[in-house]
Design a protein around this motif. Structure first.
Motif, PDB file in Angstrom:
ATOM      1  N   VAL A   1       0.846  -1.201   0.000  1.00 50.67           N
ATOM      2  CA  VAL A   1       0.000   0.000   0.000  1.00 50.67           C
ATOM      3  C   VAL A   1       0.883   1.253   0.000  1.00 50.67           C
ATOM      4  O   VAL A   1       0.640   2.213  -0.743  1.00 50.67           O
ATOM      5  CB  VAL A   1      -0.949   0.000   1.214  1.00 50.67           C
ATOM      6  N   CYS A   2       1.923   1.233   0.814  1.00 50.13           N
ATOM      7  CA  CYS A   2       2.845   2.375   0.883  1.00 50.13           C
ATOM      8  C   CYS A   2       3.577   2.563  -0.437  1.00 50.13           C
ATOM      9  O   CYS A   2       3.744   3.695  -0.920  1.00 50.13           O
ATOM     10  CB  CYS A   2       3.839   2.185   2.026  1.00 50.13           C
ATOM     11  N   ASP A   3       3.999   1.453  -1.063  1.00 50.28           N
ATOM     12  CA  ASP A   3       4.707   1.548  -2.342  1.00 50.28           C
ATOM     13  C   ASP A   3       3.804   2.112  -3.434  1.00 50.28           C
ATOM     14  O   ASP A   3       4.248   2.896  -4.282  1.00 50.28           O
ATOM     15  CB  ASP A   3       5.216   0.163  -2.756  1.00 50.28           C
ATOM     16  N   VAL A   4       2.539   1.689  -3.428  1.00 52.64           N
ATOM     17  CA  VAL A   4       1.618   2.087  -4.492  1.00 52.64           C
ATOM     18  C   VAL A   4       1.157   3.529  -4.334  1.00 52.64           C
ATOM     19  O   VAL A   4       1.053   4.276  -5.312  1.00 52.64           O
ATOM     20  CB  VAL A   4       0.408   1.129  -4.531  1.00 52.64           C
ATOM     21  N   THR A   5       0.878   3.944  -3.108  1.00 51.99           N
ATOM     22  CA  THR A   5       0.275   5.261  -2.878  1.00 51.99           C
ATOM     23  C   THR A   5       1.251   6.318  -2.382  1.00 51.99           C
ATOM     24  O   THR A   5       0.977   7.517  -2.504  1.00 51.99           O
ATOM     25  CB  THR A   5      -0.867   5.152  -1.854  1.00 51.99           C
ATOM     26  N   GLY A   6       2.356   5.890  -1.776  1.00 51.46           N
ATOM     27  CA  GLY A   6       3.269   6.849  -1.179  1.00 51.46           C
ATOM     28  C   GLY A   6       2.903   7.218   0.241  1.00 51.46           C
ATOM     29  O   GLY A   6       3.574   8.054   0.857  1.00 51.46           O
ATOM     30  N   TRP A   7       1.862   6.620   0.793  1.00 51.35           N
ATOM     31  CA  TRP A   7       1.418   6.901   2.159  1.00 51.35           C
ATOM     32  C   TRP A   7       1.511   5.617   2.973  1.00 51.35           C
ATOM     33  O   TRP A   7       1.057   4.560   2.539  1.00 51.35           O
ATOM     34  CB  TRP A   7      -0.023   7.428   2.170  1.00 51.35           C
ATOM     35  N   ASP A   8       2.092   5.717   4.171  1.00 56.69           N
ATOM     36  CA  ASP A   8       2.352   4.551   5.014  1.00 56.69           C
ATOM     37  C   ASP A   8       1.213   4.358   6.012  1.00 56.69           C
ATOM     38  O   ASP A   8       1.011   5.202   6.898  1.00 56.69           O
ATOM     39  CB  ASP A   8       3.670   4.744   5.765  1.00 56.69           C
ATOM     40  N   PRO A   9       0.458   3.250   5.905  1.00 56.75           N
ATOM     41  CA  PRO A   9      -0.656   3.038   6.850  1.00 56.75           C
ATOM     42  C   PRO A   9      -0.197   2.773   8.275  1.00 56.75           C
ATOM     43  O   PRO A   9      -1.020   2.819   9.198  1.00 56.75           O
ATOM     44  CB  PRO A   9      -1.388   1.822   6.266  1.00 56.75           C
TER      45      PRO A   9
END
Length: 441
Positions: free
Chosen positions: A375-383
């Motif tokens: 998710v972080c790689d795809v969006t740039g935001w770390d959950p």
């Protein structure tokens, strides 16, 4: 005690009064000076052409304008020598309407070189213009006169610079206002060229509160600091807000905090980078939207990116932020598949618990960790970061709201009919929403 001699231009000399301690000019010398004005002017022009290489390189009209200044200076000296008065005559008699041409053609340094040549020519002719007894006073008069002309030239250049500064400030304000309004026209491009803007990349707009009662000293300090950190800067002060348009920032991570120190108290927001100054209105609109919503995040860093304020901007009604969340987060999550959207949704709804998420999805906890990293790689935001998880959760909410709801037949219908209705409404077999076309967003 004897009183000090009143020189031309001193406050002790009344306009129109001769200087105390100055002997009356010899009428014969004055007449000889008047008779030789033409020859002195010609000798001066020849000497300018011989001694000053930059004078020879001027256009004919520019040499003519400067030659006129020199000729007026010699003629005015004769009048002054006959009756020394207050130096108010210098600007009108010597320069007349020439200040514009003078300041456009040559620098102050070159203007003083020109004055020096004129004075030297007149001084060299003193033995031929006056008898031996009058040569001393005539030389002294030439020196005093040259001093007044030099002061007047400096005053001309100072006024011209002040006028240019005022015009540049007004022009800069017009460019900043046009950028904020999203204007894109040939007039704007012309103004951009007029203010000397050269940057063609890494352009951003930074907004915040202005210091109380900013003065010229503050603006000079602002330009000095930003000049070391960016290639170009435009400054605008609108009411209590300070607006900076920055171009070619060399190191944003270091430059933005340093520039922020020059703002007043409160939030400082910078917009996304634009490719050109004409396109900087998008950055400006995002920055102002972020500034409006920044108070909803009391712990926001200073400065803060307008993109970090997407959730607050969405809640405050900013449709641009809503579209950005769908475009940059929600759609990439759905396109990545591999259960990223479902995993993120479960993780956020179950209190950010890896174990609870793995049990709900019937997968191993390491699988949950892997998907969250994806998710972080795809969006740039770390959950795994609380603030960034809030941004992701907001993206899920606005993304789901942007999809058309399923159409369910009246009375419930059969399961196959319901499945067909769900497919026609944009739902997959697992009941997950399929993103609507871009036009629906």
């Amino acid at each position: 005690m004897p009183q000090p001699e009143h020189l031309p231009g001193s406050t002790g000399t009344a306009p129109g009064a001769t200087n105390a301690g100055t002997a009356p000019a010899d009428p014969a010398t004055v007449e000889k000076l008047r008779a030789t004005i033409g020859s002195l002017s010609t000798a001066t022009l020849k000497q300018l052409d011989a001694d000053l290489p930059w004078y020879r390189g001027l256009r004919a009209d520019e040499r003519s304008a400067l030659g006129m200044v020199a000729q007026k200076g010699i003629a005015s000296f004769v009048n002054w020598y006959q009756k020394p008065v207050s130096p108010a005559w210098v600007l009108s008699d010597v320069f007349g309407t020439a200040p514009t041409e003078l300041t456009r053609s040559i620098s102050l340094q070159k203007a003083l070189q020109l004055i020096r040549v004129v004075v030297q020519v007149v001084e060299d002719q003193v033995p031929f213009l006056a008898p031996a007894a009058d040569q001393g006073p005539l030389r002294e008069a030439v020196l005093r006169y040259s001093r007044e002309v030099a002061f007047a030239a400096a005053d001309v250049y100072a006024r011209a610079a002040e006028t240019r500064g005022s015009w540049d400030t007004r022009l800069e304000a017009l460019v900043v206002d046009a950028i904020l309004r999203g204007e894109s026209s040939d007039a704007l491009r012309s103004r951009i060229a007029a203010v000397g803007w050269t940057s063609q990349a890494r352009i951003t707009v930074m907004v915040g509160s202005a210091p109380q009662e900013p003065d010229a000293g503050f603006l000079n300090e602002l330009r000095r600091v930003t000049g070391r950190l960016a290639e170009d800067v435009l400054v605008g002060i609108q009411g209590d807000r300070l607006i900076l348009v920055l171009g070619g920032v060399r190191d944003p991570a270091k430059a933005y905090p340093r520039i922020t120190e020059l703002f007043g108290s409160g939030a400082v927001v910078f917009g996304p980078e634009a490719e050109s100054l004409v396109e900087a209105s998008t950055s400006a609109q995002a920055a102002f939207a972020g500034l409006t919503a920044a108070r909803a995040w009391p712990g926001a860093p200073r400065p803060v990116s307008s993109e970090d304020l997407w959730p607050e901007r969405v809640i405050s009604g900013d449709d641009t932020a809503r579209r950005a969340l769908v475009r940059n987060i929600y759609r990439p999550l759905l396109a990545a598949s591999n259960g990223l959207e479902q995993t993120l949704s479960a993780y956020l709804s179950l209190g950010h618990s890896l174990e609870a998420t793995s049990r709900a999805l019937f997968v191993h906890a390491n699988t949950v960790r892997y998907r969250l990293r994806r998710v972080c790689d795809v969006t740039g935001w770390d959950p795994l970061v609380a603030r960034e998880a809030f941004v992701l959760q907001t993206a899920l909410v606005v993304g789901r709201l942007s999809v058309s709801p399923p159409i369910v037949p009246a009375g419930g219908g059969s399961s196959s009919a319901t499945a067909r209705a769900m497919r026609s409404a944009g739902m997959d077999g697992a009941g997950e929403a399929v993103p609507a076309p871009a036009d629906d967003l």
